[in-house]
Design an enzyme around this catalytic site. Structure first.
Site, PDB file in Angstrom:
ATOM      1  N   ILE A   1     107.117 140.132  89.422  1.00 17.59           N
ATOM      2  CA  ILE A   1     106.252 138.663  89.737  1.00 17.59           C
ATOM      3  C   ILE A   1     106.034 137.580  88.992  1.00 17.59           C
ATOM      4  O   ILE A   1     105.127 136.587  89.543  1.00 17.59           O
ATOM      5  CB  ILE A   1     104.730 139.480  90.780  1.00 17.59           C
ATOM      6  CG1 ILE A   1     103.989 139.498  89.915  1.00 17.59           C
ATOM      7  CG2 ILE A   1     105.616 140.327  91.947  1.00 17.59           C
ATOM      8  CD1 ILE A   1     102.909 140.044  90.621  1.00 17.59           C
TER       9      ILE A   1
ATOM     10  N   GLY B   1     104.551 135.946  81.286  1.00 16.02           N
ATOM     11  CA  GLY B   1     103.831 134.580  80.191  1.00 16.02           C
ATOM     12  C   GLY B   1     104.525 134.555  78.836  1.00 16.02           C
ATOM     13  O   GLY B   1     105.722 135.248  77.983  1.00 16.02           O
TER      14      GLY B   1
ATOM     15  N   LYS C   1     105.866 140.496  80.802  1.00  8.92           N
ATOM     16  CA  LYS C   1     106.279 140.254  82.314  1.00  8.92           C
ATOM     17  C   LYS C   1     104.975 140.906  82.831  1.00  8.92           C
ATOM     18  O   LYS C   1     104.268 141.714  81.977  1.00  8.92           O
ATOM     19  CB  LYS C   1     107.303 140.637  82.558  1.00  8.92           C
ATOM     20  CG  LYS C   1     108.403 139.968  81.601  1.00  8.92           C
ATOM     21  CD  LYS C   1     110.156 140.702  82.414  1.00  8.92           C
ATOM     22  CE  LYS C   1     111.367 140.035  81.778  1.00  8.92           C
ATOM     23  NZ  LYS C   1     112.658 140.370  82.090  1.00  8.92           N
ATOM     24  N   VAL C   2     104.511 140.509  84.128  1.00  7.91           N
ATOM     25  CA  VAL C   2     103.877 141.277  86.090  1.00  7.91           C
ATOM     26  C   VAL C   2     104.705 141.867  86.409  1.00  7.91           C
ATOM     27  O   VAL C   2     105.245 140.865  87.030  1.00  7.91           O
ATOM     28  CB  VAL C   2     102.565 140.085  85.979  1.00  7.91           C
ATOM     29  CG1 VAL C   2     101.810 140.852  87.072  1.00  7.91           C
ATOM     30  CG2 VAL C   2     102.514 139.525  84.224  1.00  7.91           C
TER      31      VAL C   2
ATOM     32  N   ASP D   1      90.754 129.820  77.927  1.00  6.80           N
ATOM     33  CA  ASP D   1      91.676 129.734  78.992  1.00  6.80           C
ATOM     34  C   ASP D   1      91.806 129.977  80.213  1.00  6.80           C
ATOM     35  O   ASP D   1      92.979 130.064  80.959  1.00  6.80           O
ATOM     36  CB  ASP D   1      93.201 130.868  78.072  1.00  6.80           C
ATOM     37  CG  ASP D   1      94.444 130.654  78.371  1.00  6.80           C
ATOM     38  OD1 ASP D   1      94.908 129.231  78.494  1.00  6.80           O
ATOM     39  OD2 ASP D   1      95.409 131.072  78.478  1.00  6.80           O
TER      40      ASP D   1
END
Length: 1023
Positions: free
Chosen positions: A697, A700, A704-705, A824
């Site tokens: 989904i 970055g 991955k996520v 961040d």
């Protein structure tokens, strides 16, 4: 004879006694100094404090008189431990300078014991708390007292007015949020008084009693929340050399007596509410060399009498309402180097003598109604660095002195009526950084290679010709549309990684677009429209991560539209008037792009979007000669389905058998290690089985996520961030991973994303989070990039998100056992659950500060473009104010609907918002059109201004997150928009917009609420 013998004996005894006493004192001081060194942790700066290094008077930072220590000067030695109490055991110590270190703690009250002290400076350290109320217990011999540049709060004690011998009092650059006492006027020996840059809570007038300080040479009260008129009593300060009342709310006219202060050198009255004309009378302050009256409401003409100020070097009158011509006599001033008259209503021509008699280095007269030619000798001294004259009616050619001005760095001549050949000699200037000359009638050719230091070239809407030059490595913006350029684009774009905008539309460029354009990872705008480009659109354009504007219209491009371009989700896309063919990519089949594909006869789309895009429906039927019957197609479909089912069953059995067979060998093959932080009822193998590409989904810089559904006792969805590292993890990723685990694993807060567990193996790192159904904030904010089918966020939802995120940050900064910097903060790291409750995520850059309030060393700039505080990369030390800056950018995103890097054509959002606010105040057009008509518009404006306060260039005057949270809560009509109150009491300084670095006006400011309760809270008033 006997008497003489006795006298000689007595003399010998006295001499011996004195020598012994001196020896003992020297030995005693040596021991004291070694004790001080020990209490300071044997700091490397004190290595010379060693008996083997010789007499202690030769040690670093020490000065002696008569063999005893009278002075300790250890400025800028990186000292980090509290000042040792034993320092005042040096009984003859009269001079202490410990400035520019990192000394912590409260004000050291043991200084009262330094009985001989005359000079005390602890400026630019990390001292906190209030000054002691019995400050007058400091030695009466004290003449110099400097605590500037620290974090002292509260009120300045009345007792300070009883240190009678003070000559210099430095209190600037702190967080004093109470009042300053009128008793300071009792310091009749005072020569230097600085109170500037303190967030005093209540607006106050300058006390008439300050007129008693008749020995005063410097009065510095910048940014002290001062109101009212300049009192007449200050006319008695005839010794005044520097008079600085900038950035306050002083009103009325400029008193004429100011011009009679004969010793005045510097006059700063900028950023106030002064009105009327400047009435000088007979000027007697002939030594005046700096005048700054910018950002007021002054009118009338610039006084002709300024020509008497022969020492005048700096003249700032910008952002006023001056009319008439610039006095010709100003061009005769021999020392004038910096003149800034922009944003007035000045007319007529510039003085012909400008540059003839002085070495001008900065000249800014933009945004007036000036006309005529530039003075011929503007750069005759060859010292001019910046010339800024845009938005006027200037005409003619570039004068020869400017063409040969080797010091030039910044040229802004745009939007005038200049014509003629742009001098080729300018392109050889070594330090040239910015050329903005668009919207004129210049002709000429560019050099084969642009100057190496050039970052910005804007020459559009002129008559330049020739081929496109080789870019400079530092170039960020090249805007050359509407000229007569020809030839081809560069074949190789490597080496131009800083390029953000390339606009060359409406020229005669031929050839194709190189696949190497993929290296321009910073590119946000690409405009090559109305040329003669051929070939296909390179699919590598789709790999440009921040490209938001793509215009390739009116060319001769052919082939299909690369599917990869659909990954961009551009805010502006125009591929019209080409020879493109094939089907439109799926993501472009919506109303947003209904003007993006016109006049491409061979483009088509499906029947669901043909009316939206004004394109024909693609013909997907086969010719009659090779059609299969519907019945045959159905048979093949059924057979294929059966085969797939069988393959799936067999595959499932094989995989399950492999997993069972390998379970026993995990210890020596994969060795998954699970560390839990919350209770859960799933296994690591359920997580591992869910790491499939169809579950991705997001992605970055570090991995991955995945969205993984778990069939446990109660169906559960988790988000898993995977960092795949091969055999050895990169050191930066390892650091990010450990930081996230160490911090999130310990945090328990409703507005910080929950880390359920972490799973590690030799080649993978997995972080298992609670799943946030509504993704991240950035996916809901930007119109054309908004999540598919989603509606714009209304204001109360946005405010609730801001309050939630502020609570999470407030906990990190103020309530956690050790303060945490996230480093961040951005809209993509603020996640939203099913009810749009917000939580802060992605702590890969977070750092725990080992001691409360201790700033962290910066080794490299970290964060995301547009959100990075300006002090990052410039200062060795930063603190949690970097998060406040980033959160301020998020507030600006919420109120304007713009992205962090989308201020305008050459500014980030925070810079754009500040500039427009300073120039025009709050404009409705600045607010996101989706919430512009909301009944809560005053609160929206308040939050916008809060964002400006948070993004102040100076971290000292940014609010804390406690203050930010309180202000946001005040904007909540129900004061509990997120189901519960934030109970912390706020006793911080009031919010202020920083003007220290930008030196621009903030007409609306943050003031105390007179009807507020006793909690120390504040509100933001809006005109």
């Amino acid at each position: 004879m006997r008497t003489q013998h006795y006298l000689s004996l007595i003399s010998l005894i006295i001499s011996t006694s004195m020598l012994f006493s001196a020896y003992c004192q020297e030995d005693s001081e040596t021991q004291i100094l070694l004790q001080i060194k020990s209490e300071w942790g044997n700091h490397p700066a004190l290595d010379s404090w060693n008996p083997s290094s010789g007499n202690h008077c030769s040690w670093l930072g020490l000065n002696c008189t008569g063999g005893v220590v009278t002075s300790v000067r250890l400025s800028n030695q990186n000292l980090t431990q509290p000042i040792p109490n034993s320092m005042c055991h040096l009984k003859n110590l009269s001079y202490i300078d410990l400035s520019y270190n990192e000394l912590p703690g409260g004000f050291p009250q043991f200084f009262n014991n330094c009985s001989s002290l005359q000079h005390l400076s602890i400026a630019q350290n990390f001292f906190v708390g209030t000054l002691p109320t019995d400050l007058d217990k400091l030695p009466s011999s004290l003449t110099y007292f400097d605590v500037s540049g620290n974090n002292f709060t509260g009120e300045i004690p009345v007792s300070i007015g009883r240190i009678a011998n003070l000559k210099e009092l430095h209190l600037d650059g702190n967080l004093f949020n109470g009042t300053y006492p009128v008793e300071i006027a009792n310091l009749l020996n005072l020569e230097y008084f600085s109170l500037a840059w303190n967030p005093f809570l209540k607006p106050a007038r300058i006390p008439d009693e300050f007129g008693n300080l008749i020995k005063l040479k410097v009065l510095w009260m910048t940014r002290t929340n001062t109101i009212g008129e300049i009192p007449m009593t200050l006319s008695k300060l005839t010794e005044l050399e520097q008079f600085d009342l900038g950035w306050n709310q002083i009103n009325g006219t400029i008193p004429s007596w100011i011009w009679s202060l004969e010793k005045l050198n510097i006059l700063y009255l900028y950023s106030n509410d002064l009105t009327g004309e400047i009435i000088t009378g007979s000027i007697r302050c002939l030594n005046l060399f700096e005048i700054d009256m910018s950002i007021n409401s002054l009118n009338g003409s610039i006084p002709e009498s300024f020509s008497n100020l022969k020492h005048l070097s700096v003249l700032f009158l910008y952002y006023n309402f001056f009319t008439g011509e610039i006095p010709a006599s100003l061009g005769l001033l021999p020392n004038l180097t910096d003149i800034r008259l922009f944003n007035n209503n000045l007319a007529g021509q510039l003085p012909e003598t400008l540059g003839n008699y002085s070495k001008l280095w900065n000249f800014e007269v933009n945004d007036n109604r000036l006309s005529g030619q530039l003075p011929a000798n503007l750069c005759s001294g060859n010292n001019l660095v910046s010339i800024v004259v845009f938005n006027n009616y200037f005409t003619g050619e570039i004068p020869p002195s400017l063409a040969n001005c080797n010091a030039l760095n910044d040229i802004q001549l745009y939007n005038n009526r200049f014509y003629g050949e742009f001098p080729s000699s300018i392109w050889s200037i070594t330090n040239l950084n910015r050329i903005m000359i668009h919207d004129n009638k210049f002709t000429g050719m560019l050099p084969k290679r642009l100057p190496s230091n050039l970052t910005r070239l804007e020459i559009h809407n002129n008559h330049f010709r020739g081929e496109i030059p080789t870019f400079s490595e530092r170039l960020q913006v090249f805007k050359g549309s509407n000229n007569n350029f020809y030839g081809e684009l560069p074949e190789n774009f490597s080496g131009f990684s800083f390029l953000q905008e390339l606009s060359l539309g409406s020229n005669k460029i031929i050839g194709s677009i190189s696949q190497s354009i993929q290296v321009l990872k910073s590119l946000t705008t690409l405009n090559l429209s109305s040329n003669k480009l051929t070939g296909s659109i390179p699919d590598s354009i789709g790999s440009l991560p921040v490209l938001t504007t793509l215009d390739l219209s009116n060319n001769e491009l052919s082939g299909s539209i690369p599917e990869d371009i659909s990954h961009l989700n551009p805010t502006f896309l125009n591929l019209s008037a080409n020879n493109l063919s094939g089907m439109i990519p799926q993501s472009f089949k919506n109303q947003v792009y209904n003007q993006s594909f016109l006049s491409n006869p061979d483009l088509c789309t499906d029947s669901n979007s043909n009316t939206i895009l004004n394109l024909p429906v693609c013909n997907l039927t086969l010719s009659s000669s090779n059609k299969l019957s519907r019945e045959l197609i159905a048979i093949f479909a059924i057979l294929g389905f059966v085969i797939l089912i069988n393959i799936g069953i067999v595959g499932f059995l094989l995989i399950r058998a492999r997993i069972k067979g390998k379970t026993a060998s995990y210890d020596h093959e994969t060795a998954w290690k699970l560390t839990s932080f919350h209770k859960f009822d799933f296994t690591e193998y359920q997580i591992i089985e869910g790491l499939k590409e169809e579950n991705v989904i997001g992605s970055g810089g570090s991995g991955k996520v995945y969205k993984i559904g778990l069939n446990n006792d109660e169906y559960q969805i988790v988000a898993v961030k995977r960092i795949f590292v091969g055999h050895k993890m990169d050191s930066n990723l390892e650091k990010n991973f450990n930081a996230e685990v160490n911090i999130l694993g310990q945090i328990r807060h409703g507005n910080i994303v929950k880390l359920i567990c972490c799973i590690s193996s030799m080649d993978s790192k997995l972080l298992v989070y609670e799943y946030m159904e509504n993704s991240s904030l950035d996916r809901w904010l930007y119109g054309k990039e908004r999540m598919h089918g989603s509606q714009p966020l209304d204001w109360l939802t946005r405010l609730g998100i801001a309050i939630d995120a502020a609570r999470g940050l407030c906990y990190m900064h103020h309530s956690y056992s050790q303060p945490i910097m996230h480093r961040d903060i951005k809209s993509s790291n603020i996640l939203l659950d099913m009810k749009f409750r917000a939580k802060i995520a992605d702590f890969g850059l977070a750092r725990v500060l080992e001691k409360s309030g201790e700033p962290e060393t910066v080794s490299a700039i970290q964060g995301s473009f547009g959100y990075i505080a300006p002090e990052c990369g410039k200062k060795r030390k930063i603190n949690e104010k970097v998060d406040v800056y980033s959160f301020g950018v998020v507030l600006l995103e919420l109120t304007t609907g713009k992205r962090a890097n989308e201020g305008d054509e050459y500014e980030a959002l925070s810079d754009w918002a500040l500039r427009v606010f300073l120039e025009h105040g709050i404009l409705v057009d600045m607010i996101d059109e989706e919430i512009r008509n909301d009944e809560n518009l005053p609160d929206i404006v308040t939050v916008f201004k809060l964002g400006l306060a948070c993004t102040s260039k100076d971290p000292i005057v940014r609010p804390t997150m406690k203050m930010v949270l309180q202000c946001l809560s005040k904007c909540d009509p129900m004061n509990n928009i997120r189901n519960g109150f934030y109970d912390d009491q706020f006793d911080e300084a009031p919010l202020m917009l920083s003007k220290k670095s930008s030196r621009r006006n903030m007409s609306d400011d943050f003031h105390e609420d007179d009807d507020d309760d006793s909690s120390g809270s504040f509100v933001v008033h809006v005109s």
